[in-house]
Design an enzyme around this catalytic site. Structure first.
Site, PDB file in Angstrom:
ATOM      1  N   SER A 204      21.015  34.998  -8.480  1.00 35.00           N
ATOM      2  CA  SER A 204      20.703  35.319  -9.870  1.00 35.00           C
ATOM      3  C   SER A 204      20.197  34.148 -10.700  1.00 35.00           C
ATOM      4  CB  SER A 204      21.920  35.945 -10.552  1.00 35.00           C
ATOM      5  OG  SER A 204      23.022  35.085 -10.450  1.00 35.00           O
ATOM      6  N   THR A 205      20.337  32.927 -10.205  1.00 34.58           N
ATOM      7  CA  THR A 205      19.860  31.801 -11.013  1.00 34.58           C
ATOM      8  C   THR A 205      18.844  30.972 -10.235  1.00 34.58           C
ATOM      9  OG1 THR A 205      21.576  30.262 -10.290  1.00 34.58           O
ATOM     10  CG2 THR A 205      22.097  31.624 -12.216  1.00 34.58           C
TER      11      THR A 205
END
Length: 186
Positions: free
Chosen positions: A33-34
């Protein structure tokens, strides 16, 4: 001569597609997600490695690998997931399974997850999390799937609440929670 070559290529491609339709086939999907996880972490490589080893041990032919790096699983509005969905639709009947390592790599939204799983099943694709394996023929396993899908969503909601609470407390204590006003050091 080029007509013959095109014809041979077409026949070869068609016979390969027929062969794949008869085989146990899978798409593997990995996600972080990052951007920081994507650039520095081993997670994407680790996920892919685990999925490939699983497929090899189960005799599954990996047709394609899709990878979203730096995208949240709160929605399915992710570039590679959308490409994955398009691929499945364009090659209906070719893909038998969509594999992820854990359900939180698939989604962190319970309602959207069940809706997407239903859509994929209609396309003839079974979704599996290899480290949270469930037998879909056992009705009670739906409860476990609901838990596996709900826990990541609850974790997100808790994290958000803790962040908001921490920011409010910092403001009450006179600290800046974003950029300091002009003339002050950050």
């Amino acid at each position: 001569d080029s007509c013959f070559t095109n014809w041979v290529t077409l026949i070869t491609s068609y016979s390969q597609r027929l062969k794949l339709r008869k085989m146990a086939t899978a798409i593997i999907y990995t996600r972080v997600s990052t951007d920081d996880q994507a650039e520095k972490g081993f997670s994407l490589r680790d996920q892919k490695d685990k999925l490939e080893k699983y497929c090899s041990s189960k005799g599954l032919e990996v047709i394609k690998h899709f990878e979203d790096d730096g995208y949240s699983a709160k929605t399915f509005n992710r570039p590679q997931f959308n490409s994955l969905l398009d691929y499945i639709k364009k090659n209906k009947g070719l893909v038998k399974k969509l594999l992820v390592v854990k359900w939180d790599r698939f989604s962190r939204n319970t309602e959207a997850s069940f809706s997407m799983i239903k859509q994929l099943v209609k396309l003839g694709v079974e979704v599996e999390a290899i480290e949270q394996k469930l037998d879909n023929t056992v009705p009670e396993n739906l409860i476990m799937k609901a838990l596996y899908l709900a826990i990541p969503e609850v974790e997100n909601l808790r994290r958000s609440l803790n962040t908001t609470t921490g920011m409010r407390r910092a403001r009450r204590e006179g600290r800046y929670v974003s950029t300091a006003p002009y003339g002050f050091k950050n």
